[in-house]
Enzyme design. Structure first.
Site, mmCIF file in Angstrom:
data_model
loop_
_atom_site.group_PDB
_atom_site.id
_atom_site.type_symbol
_atom_site.label_atom_id
_atom_site.label_comp_id
_atom_site.label_asym_id
_atom_site.label_seq_id
_atom_site.Cartn_x
_atom_site.Cartn_y
_atom_site.Cartn_z
ATOM 1 N N HIS A 136 0.840 -1.221 0.064
ATOM 2 C CA HIS A 136 -0.083 -0.035 0.036
ATOM 3 C C HIS A 136 0.938 1.124 -0.078
ATOM 4 O O HIS A 136 1.848 1.350 -0.227
ATOM 5 C CB HIS A 136 -1.196 -0.046 1.234
ATOM 6 C CG HIS A 136 -0.273 0.089 2.519
ATOM 7 N ND1 HIS A 136 0.255 1.074 3.009
ATOM 8 C CD2 HIS A 136 -0.515 -0.984 3.447
ATOM 9 C CE1 HIS A 136 0.606 0.938 4.235
ATOM 10 N NE2 HIS A 136 0.269 -0.472 4.663
ATOM 11 N N CYS A 145 1.977 -9.506 20.717
ATOM 12 C CA CYS A 145 1.142 -9.166 19.627
ATOM 13 C C CYS A 145 1.517 -9.888 18.206
ATOM 14 O O CYS A 145 2.443 -9.510 17.663
ATOM 15 C CB CYS A 145 1.101 -7.507 19.564
ATOM 16 S SG CYS A 145 0.240 -6.869 18.136
ATOM 17 N N LYS A 170 -3.589 5.462 11.291
ATOM 18 C CA LYS A 170 -2.505 4.997 10.376
ATOM 19 C C LYS A 170 -2.850 4.035 9.103
ATOM 20 O O LYS A 170 -3.846 3.036 9.587
ATOM 21 C CB LYS A 170 -1.310 4.234 11.370
ATOM 22 C CG LYS A 170 -0.227 3.532 10.558
ATOM 23 C CD LYS A 170 0.445 2.502 11.290
ATOM 24 C CE LYS A 170 1.625 1.780 10.517
ATOM 25 N NZ LYS A 170 1.842 0.575 11.077
ATOM 26 N N CYS A 214 2.334 -7.073 15.640
ATOM 27 C CA CYS A 214 3.905 -6.685 15.859
ATOM 28 C C CYS A 214 4.865 -7.701 15.717
ATOM 29 O O CYS A 214 5.935 -7.430 15.567
ATOM 30 C CB CYS A 214 4.265 -5.810 17.138
ATOM 31 S SG CYS A 214 3.080 -4.438 17.336
ATOM 32 N N HIS A 224 -2.006 -1.913 16.684
ATOM 33 C CA HIS A 224 -3.075 -2.949 15.925
ATOM 34 C C HIS A 224 -4.451 -2.954 16.852
ATOM 35 O O HIS A 224 -5.382 -3.763 16.407
ATOM 36 C CB HIS A 224 -2.459 -4.414 16.008
ATOM 37 C CG HIS A 224 -1.132 -4.446 15.088
ATOM 38 N ND1 HIS A 224 0.065 -4.208 15.675
ATOM 39 C CD2 HIS A 224 -1.225 -4.522 13.774
ATOM 40 C CE1 HIS A 224 0.925 -4.185 14.542
ATOM 41 N NE2 HIS A 224 0.091 -4.411 13.502
ATOM 42 N N HIS A 269 4.043 1.489 2.318
ATOM 43 C CA HIS A 269 5.267 0.839 1.723
ATOM 44 C C HIS A 269 6.038 1.586 0.828
ATOM 45 O O HIS A 269 7.126 1.694 0.507
ATOM 46 C CB HIS A 269 4.860 -0.645 1.208
ATOM 47 C CG HIS A 269 4.035 -1.561 2.386
ATOM 48 N ND1 HIS A 269 2.947 -1.700 2.261
ATOM 49 C CD2 HIS A 269 4.506 -1.811 3.678
ATOM 50 C CE1 HIS A 269 2.318 -2.566 3.070
ATOM 51 N NE2 HIS A 269 3.303 -2.678 4.066
ATOM 52 N N CYS A 327 -2.613 -3.234 21.992
ATOM 53 C CA CYS A 327 -1.384 -2.965 21.329
ATOM 54 C C CYS A 327 -1.962 -1.548 20.604
ATOM 55 O O CYS A 327 -2.825 -1.176 19.866
ATOM 56 C CB CYS A 327 -0.933 -3.676 20.361
ATOM 57 S SG CYS A 327 -0.116 -3.177 19.064
ATOM 58 N N LYS A 362 -2.340 -2.731 6.628
ATOM 59 C CA LYS A 362 -3.328 -3.625 5.939
ATOM 60 C C LYS A 362 -4.188 -4.116 6.978
ATOM 61 O O LYS A 362 -5.285 -4.472 6.535
ATOM 62 C CB LYS A 362 -2.189 -4.767 5.726
ATOM 63 C CG LYS A 362 -1.238 -4.459 4.717
ATOM 64 C CD LYS A 362 0.058 -5.110 4.530
ATOM 65 C CE LYS A 362 0.932 -5.209 5.544
ATOM 66 N NZ LYS A 362 2.379 -5.686 4.946
HETATM 67 O O1 ME8 Z 1 7.263 -4.384 10.086
HETATM 68 N N1 ME8 Z 1 2.889 5.073 6.593
HETATM 69 O O2 ME8 Z 1 6.603 -5.344 7.965
HETATM 70 P P1 ME8 Z 1 5.385 -4.513 7.525
HETATM 71 C C1 ME8 Z 1 4.139 5.042 6.503
HETATM 72 N N2 ME8 Z 1 8.393 -7.137 8.382
HETATM 73 N N3 ME8 Z 1 4.967 3.641 6.215
HETATM 74 C C2 ME8 Z 1 4.231 2.713 6.367
HETATM 75 C C3 ME8 Z 1 2.894 2.768 6.694
HETATM 76 C C4 ME8 Z 1 2.187 3.790 6.896
HETATM 77 N N4 ME8 Z 1 0.891 3.998 7.040
HETATM 78 N N5 ME8 Z 1 2.510 1.454 6.692
HETATM 79 C C5 ME8 Z 1 3.519 0.691 6.530
HETATM 80 C C6 ME8 Z 1 7.680 -5.316 9.211
HETATM 81 N N6 ME8 Z 1 4.763 1.429 6.451
HETATM 82 C C7 ME8 Z 1 8.487 -6.124 9.099
HETATM 83 C C8 ME8 Z 1 9.969 -5.578 8.764
HETATM 84 S S1 ME8 Z 1 12.385 -5.567 8.492
HETATM 85 C C9 ME8 Z 1 13.736 -6.454 9.128
HETATM 86 C C10 ME8 Z 1 10.969 -6.522 8.938
HETATM 87 C C11 ME8 Z 1 5.977 0.951 5.921
HETATM 88 O O3 ME8 Z 1 4.855 -4.710 6.420
HETATM 89 C C12 ME8 Z 1 7.040 1.473 6.816
HETATM 90 O O4 ME8 Z 1 8.259 1.408 6.474
HETATM 91 O O5 ME8 Z 1 4.576 -4.320 8.780
HETATM 92 C C13 ME8 Z 1 7.059 0.656 7.991
HETATM 93 O O6 ME8 Z 1 8.109 0.550 8.927
HETATM 94 C C14 ME8 Z 1 6.933 -0.735 7.285
HETATM 95 O O7 ME8 Z 1 5.895 -0.293 5.974
HETATM 96 C C15 ME8 Z 1 6.199 -1.824 8.163
HETATM 97 O O8 ME8 Z 1 5.924 -3.006 7.170
#
Ligand code: ME8
Length: 520
Positions: free
Chosen positions: A18, A126, A296, A129, A146, A21, A143, A299
């Site tokens: 989304h 959680c 925020k 997280c 979430h 990301h 949390c 997903k």
């Molecule tokens: O945390 N605004 O994956 P994730 C800005 N797999 N950035 C956002 C966002 C938002 N609303 N939502 C997501 C994980 N992001 C782990 C990471 S790393 C070794 C493992 C972006 O799919 C942002 O970069 O939940 C956030 O830190 C990341 O997606 C979280 O992705």
């Protein structure tokens, strides 16, 4: 050789990519392009995080084995980033056997050093997280990210003796003021470390509860905790290109992410690196959240915007521009349709797009595209040149400081001056008298130089637009940031520029309601 290594988080595959990301990707891609333009060799790693409770549960919900689910979901990310034109050097899947082998090698190394022990544990977990939360982190029992209560989990597990490394981590962040940016996140981390509330890290899950993970090399009844596995992707992504690549790039590592995953990156990861005897990353670059309304984008909350729909409707550079211009790096920003349309129409369709089409169409009309000599030097000419000289100085400086919104603001100040210069010098009026044509030619030459400098400075922010502009000017991109404007040197005598093309069509929501980005 200067080098720059940049990573994004490897994303969970529990839903499609989304806008949040996409923002992180745009930032990483922009930084890599910027450092390349400044003469560095760069490397960008992103990927997908495919193990753990959350993914296992999602696969079960879809009635698929986890690997089948992962093989279906991971390409959605890989394809999306390719379609967006991000230059990814390595896309890491945590189910890649090369990554899995490295995780096992690292686990064994830490185990052999006596930093892993077996114990009983109870904690609040959680799944969103994928980590245990402390009581202090909960808001009303939930949390905070979430919005649901964590689960009480009590079982025998393996623990990483993280507490052994916390004093060194604390010292490192105290001694390196720029290791976490913006600074208030460093203060947050230092406060966490000073609180004494951080214990050892549970790094296993019994297969009796969760089978979907990398098996511990020293106990086959267990799999590795998903964060211990995921963080290692930043190393495995480089090692997939050989030990030399790892050695060359690792000390320059810049990890870009949102604030949601600060703790694993600022506490778990440096402790793991110290335990492995590896140098620490260079910097953590922490941005805020894209929000819709109050929440925020996420997903699990379902209020997301699909980047590929946006790209199809408006073009990738329109999306890049909005994301980089509207969010001050480090702070939250809100996405709403009206702000998007207003911003794009004012800055891209009017500010930049109009300038390009006005200048190129006059060049065609009066000189059949042929660039005229750069003569004369009026106060208005000098003013215009000073505005662009300032942009050439400021834009890279703001980019370096991750103030992308300020960088673009600075460039658009110069573009506003160029639009004002067109109005003030009025070449379209002067051209009515043939005697004035040399002056008209000189005015247009200066404006073409404005477009040249703009194309250079947009090359890391809006790469597609920058390319299109160079192609309209009939010139190649210099491929680097020049140290001075060099106006008068870019267009050889007799050079022809192309007729105008529309760079950014105006968005009219009333005429075309369907064009508005909608939440899914
Ligand atoms: O945390 N605004 O994956 P994730 C800005 N797999 N950035 C956002 C966002 C938002 N609303 N939502 C997501 C994980 N992001 C782990 C990471 S790393 C070794 C493992 C972006 O799919 C942002 O970069 O939940 C956030 O830190 C990341 O997606 C979280 O992705």
């Amino acid at each position: 050789m200067k080098r720059f290594y940049v990573t994004t988080p490897i994303y969970y595959i529990n839903a499609e990519p989304h806008l949040g990301h996409t923002y992180t990707m745009v930032v990483a891609d922009t930084l890599a392009r910027f450092h390349r333009a400044r003469g560095s060799e760069t490397f960008l790693v992103t990927g997908t995080d495919e193990h753990g409770d959350k993914i296992a549960a999602m696969a079960a919900e879809h009635g698929e084995p986890p690997k089948v689910y992962a093989d279906r979901m991971s390409p959605l990310f890989q394809q999306a980033w390719q379609d967006c034109g991000f230059v990814v050097d390595q896309f890491v899947r945590t189910t890649d056997p090369r990554h899995e082998r490295l995780v096992q090698e690292f686990l064994q190394r830490v185990y052999d050093n006596g930093d892993i022990y077996f114990s009983r544990y109870a904690g609040l977990y959680c799944t969103g997280c994928e980590r245990f939360l402390t009581e202090k982190e909960l808001v009303g029992g939930n949390c905070p990210d979430h919005k649901r209560p964590p689960e009480l989990i009590e079982e025998e597990n393996y623990f990483f003796r993280m507490t052994r490394y916390l004093p060194a981590v604390q010292q490192h962040f105290e001694a390196h003021a720029d290791a976490i940016f913006p600074d208030h996140y460093r203060n947050e981390v230092l406060a966490m470390l000073a609180s004494g509330g951080i214990g050892d890290l549970c790094i296993s899950r019994p297969k009796s509860r969760l089978e979907w993970g990398i098996e511990l090399p020293f106990d086959r009844r267990y799999v590795c905790y998903v964060w211990f596995d995921a963080l290692i992707s930043y190393v495995s992504g480089l090692k997939m290109h050989g030990e030399d690549t790892f050695r060359a790039f690792w000390p320059t590592a810049h990890h870009v992410m949102a604030k949601d995953i600060l703790k694993p990156h600022a506490i778990f990861w440096p402790s793991m690196l110290l335990a492995l005897g590896l140098p620490l990353f260079r910097r953590l670059l922490i941005h805020g959240y894209w929000v819709r309304g109050e929440a925020k984008m996420s997903k699990s909350l379902g209020n997301v915007i699909r980047p590929l729909d946006m790209k199809r409707q408006f073009g990738i550079d329109t999306l890049r521009y909005f994301l980089l211009r509207e969010m001050a790096f480090g702070q939250d920003a809100s996405f709403n349709e009206d702000a998007f349309v207003a911003r794009v129409n004012a800055d891209l369709a009017n500010g930049l797009g109009n300038l390009v089409s006005r200048v190129l169409s006059m060049q065609q009309r009066y000189f059949a595209g042929c660039v005229q000599p750069l003569e004369g030097d009026t106060p208005a000419d000098r003013d215009l040149q000073a505005a662009f000289a300032q942009a050439l100085e400021e834009v890279p400086q703001w980019t370096e400081q991750l103030a992308f919104h300020r960088a673009l603001e600075a460039l658009w100040r110069a573009l506003d001056r160029a639009n004002k210069y067109v109005v003030d010098t009025a070449p379209f009026t002067l051209a009515r008298n043939a005697q004035n044509l040399p002056r008209v030619g000189a005015i247009l030459h200066r404006l073409l130089e404005c477009l040249y400098t703009t194309a250079v400075l947009l090359s890391w922010f809006l790469p597609e637009t920058s390319q299109k502009m160079f192609s309209l000017l009939g010139l190649d991109s210099p491929g680097h940031v020049p140290s001075n404007l060099g106006w008068g040197e870019h267009f050889p005598p007799g050079h022809r520029v192309r007729p105008p093309a529309t760079l950014f069509p105006r968005i009219d929501l009333h005429r075309d309601e369907a064009a508005a980005p909608r939440p899914r």
